[in-house]
Design an enzyme around this catalytic site. Sequence first.
Site, PDB file in Angstrom:
ATOM      1  N   LYS A 132     -10.196  -0.547  10.698  1.00 48.76           N
ATOM      2  CA  LYS A 132     -10.324  -1.865   9.834  1.00 48.76           C
ATOM      3  C   LYS A 132     -10.710  -3.004  10.704  1.00 48.76           C
ATOM      4  CE  LYS A 132      -7.199  -0.305   6.353  1.00 48.76           C
ATOM      5  NZ  LYS A 132      -8.032   0.244   5.243  1.00 48.76           N
TER       6      LYS A 132
ATOM      7  N   HIS B 191       0.981  -0.987   0.141  1.00 52.65           N
ATOM      8  CA  HIS B 191       0.015  -0.124   0.061  1.00 52.65           C
ATOM      9  C   HIS B 191       0.940   1.177   0.126  1.00 52.65           C
ATOM     10  CE1 HIS B 191      -2.746   2.787   1.745  1.00 52.65           C
ATOM     11  NE2 HIS B 191      -3.800   2.182   1.456  1.00 52.65           N
TER      12      HIS B 191
ATOM     13  N   ASP C 245       3.203  -4.579   7.918  1.00 50.97           N
ATOM     14  CA  ASP C 245       2.160  -3.807   7.813  1.00 50.97           C
ATOM     15  C   ASP C 245       0.953  -4.832   8.103  1.00 50.97           C
ATOM     16  OD1 ASP C 245      -0.281  -2.650   6.873  1.00 50.97           O
ATOM     17  OD2 ASP C 245       0.569  -1.782   5.119  1.00 50.97           O
TER      18      ASP C 245
ATOM     19  N   GLN D  27      -4.378  -5.330   6.828  1.00 50.15           N
ATOM     20  CA  GLN D  27      -5.385  -6.423   6.281  1.00 50.15           C
ATOM     21  C   GLN D  27      -5.235  -7.697   6.933  1.00 50.15           C
ATOM     22  OE1 GLN D  27      -7.897  -5.117   4.630  1.00 50.15           O
ATOM     23  NE2 GLN D  27      -7.153  -3.124   3.895  1.00 50.15           N
TER      24      GLN D  27
ATOM     25  N   CYS E 146      -4.776   2.349  -3.553  1.00 50.54           N
ATOM     26  CA  CYS E 146      -3.493   2.999  -3.132  1.00 50.54           C
ATOM     27  C   CYS E 146      -2.494   1.936  -3.042  1.00 50.54           C
ATOM     28  CB  CYS E 146      -3.810   3.372  -1.584  1.00 50.54           C
ATOM     29  SG  CYS E 146      -4.853   4.566  -1.358  1.00 50.54           S
TER      30      CYS E 146
HETATM   31  N1  7TS Z   1      -1.578  -0.860   4.759  1.00 52.42           N
HETATM   32  C1  7TS Z   1      -2.670  -1.568   4.179  1.00 52.42           C
HETATM   33  C2  7TS Z   1      -2.121  -3.080   3.633  1.00 52.42           C
HETATM   34  C3  7TS Z   1      -3.900  -0.879   3.854  1.00 52.42           C
HETATM   35  O1  7TS Z   1      -4.875  -1.778   3.265  1.00 52.42           O
HETATM   36  C4  7TS Z   1      -4.273   0.275   4.332  1.00 52.42           C
HETATM   37  C5  7TS Z   1      -5.702   0.837   3.987  1.00 52.42           C
HETATM   38  C6  7TS Z   1      -3.163   0.872   4.740  1.00 52.42           C
HETATM   39  C7  7TS Z   1      -1.896   0.482   5.054  1.00 52.42           C
HETATM   40  C8  7TS Z   1      -3.439   2.289   5.515  1.00 52.42           C
HETATM   41  O2  7TS Z   1      -4.274   2.278   6.515  1.00 52.42           O
HETATM   42  P1  7TS Z   1      -4.761   3.636   7.022  1.00 52.42           P
HETATM   43  O3  7TS Z   1      -5.963   3.352   8.080  1.00 52.42           O
HETATM   44  O4  7TS Z   1      -3.499   4.107   7.725  1.00 52.42           O
HETATM   45  O5  7TS Z   1      -5.350   4.639   6.035  1.00 52.42           O
HETATM   46  N2  7TS Z   1      -6.114   0.238   2.749  1.00 52.42           N
HETATM   47  C9  7TS Z   1      -7.302   0.720   2.396  1.00 52.42           C
HETATM   48  C10 7TS Z   1      -8.014   0.148   1.269  1.00 52.42           C
HETATM   49  O6  7TS Z   1      -7.586  -1.078   0.646  1.00 52.42           O
HETATM   50  N3  7TS Z   1      -9.175   0.507   0.769  1.00 52.42           N
HETATM   51  O7  7TS Z   1      -9.125   1.720   1.596  1.00 52.42           O
HETATM   52  C11 7TS Z   1      -8.026   1.855   2.441  1.00 52.42           C
END
Ligand code: 7TS
Length: 412
Positions: A232, A129, A206, A209, A370
């Site tokens: 999430k 990401h 990371d 997910q 992203c």
């Molecule tokens: N890493 C992964 C693997 C992600 O899927 C996401 C967000 C992030 C980092 C960033 O997370 P945040 O909470 O700091 O924004 N992924 C997604 C997605 O797949 N669709 O919307 C956000």
Amino acid sequence: MTQMSKNGFPVERIREDFPILKQLIHGRPLVYLDSAATSQKPQSVIDAVVRYYREENANIHRGIHYLSERATADYEAARRHIARFINAPDPRETIFVRGTTEAINLVAHSYGRRFIHADDEIVISAMEHHSNIVPWQLLCEQTGAKLRVIPITDDGELIVDAYAKLLNSRTRLVSVVHVSNVLGTINPVKRLVEMAHSMHIPVLLDGAQAVPHVPVDVQDLDCDFYAFSGHKLFGPTGIGLLYGKTAWLDQMPPFQGGGDMISTVSFERTTYNSLPYKFEAGTPNIAGTIGLGAAVDYFQGVGVEAAARHEHDLLDYATEVLAAIPGVRLLGNAPEKTGCVSFLVDGVHAHDVGTILDQHGVAIRAGHHCAMPLMERYGLAATARASFAFYNTLDEINVLAEAIDEVKEVFS
Ligand code: 7TS
């Protein structure tokens, strides 16, 4: 509607805990298949946040009055629950941040300032990401360090032999995704950590997910850092966690300066607070933390393993049903997968797929997710992605498939 999933998971009863799922969208029952972007929240999480504001709102770690003591106690209790959830050996190794993005930026700034210099190397993968790419690029620009990228197969698996070749005496950090937000691939992170550690290289995972879908045990993984987002994981937005081993965190300078992170301040010299407060400058997201504690309690009540089995059934069924639709192509065929299916409908832009599905009450995400370098790897601009949580049903997959048929009809 299905009363139980194939393996007896009480999905209909669980759905009752999520008030938002009762809504009609464009006159049709909401089919929420965008949990990878953000998951829905059970009533107990909503209640925990409301209770904090209604009954105990006060700043923490400073007041000597009743409310402040109560808020502090609940904030720290949430930390202990969340630390236990990922089996962190010590709650002091769990730092509250805004989310995965801030967790990775914290490590890039703080670990980076202390340990990364010109010509050092940082290893990431082709399926990251943006939040696990850009902070390292910024660090490389500042320091003259270099980014190295583990390639992936057409099916969406990391090429472990190529990873082995990337590790060398200049590698200062490996930072890889545990579960891909586009491909759904579960990476062999324990093995990647072992390989890096054999060369004394620390590893950040990371877990954005991963935590909603697979049991995570940071001691078993033996990773040096683990990052995830509360929103999430059925918790509020604006709260997340960075786990880090004390041996690293103790050597790292503060990320941000301000209240709470200090021990003493004078204009000549400031000394820093102990862990985890050294990395928690300013008034934190107290309500969010308490909400995330409630989310973890709720998820453990559902059962992380039981949820994972149910989601596996959803993924298998979605894969079978979508693959059988002529003109639909799936992206990401790794044997170890969870959480989502990315797909393409021949001759239809992913955004159009998303718009028509929305008319059927089906919420998915369409775009580059992203992960633009990953899209480039496959020569694509965008995919449609249906992502799951334990509150989804097999019937919802049928609605998705029917809506995709409708997309094809509209564009035929
Ligand atoms: N890493 C992964 C693997 C992600 O899927 C996401 C967000 C992030 C980092 C960033 O997370 P945040 O909470 O700091 O924004 N992924 C997604 C997605 O797949 N669709 O919307 C956000």
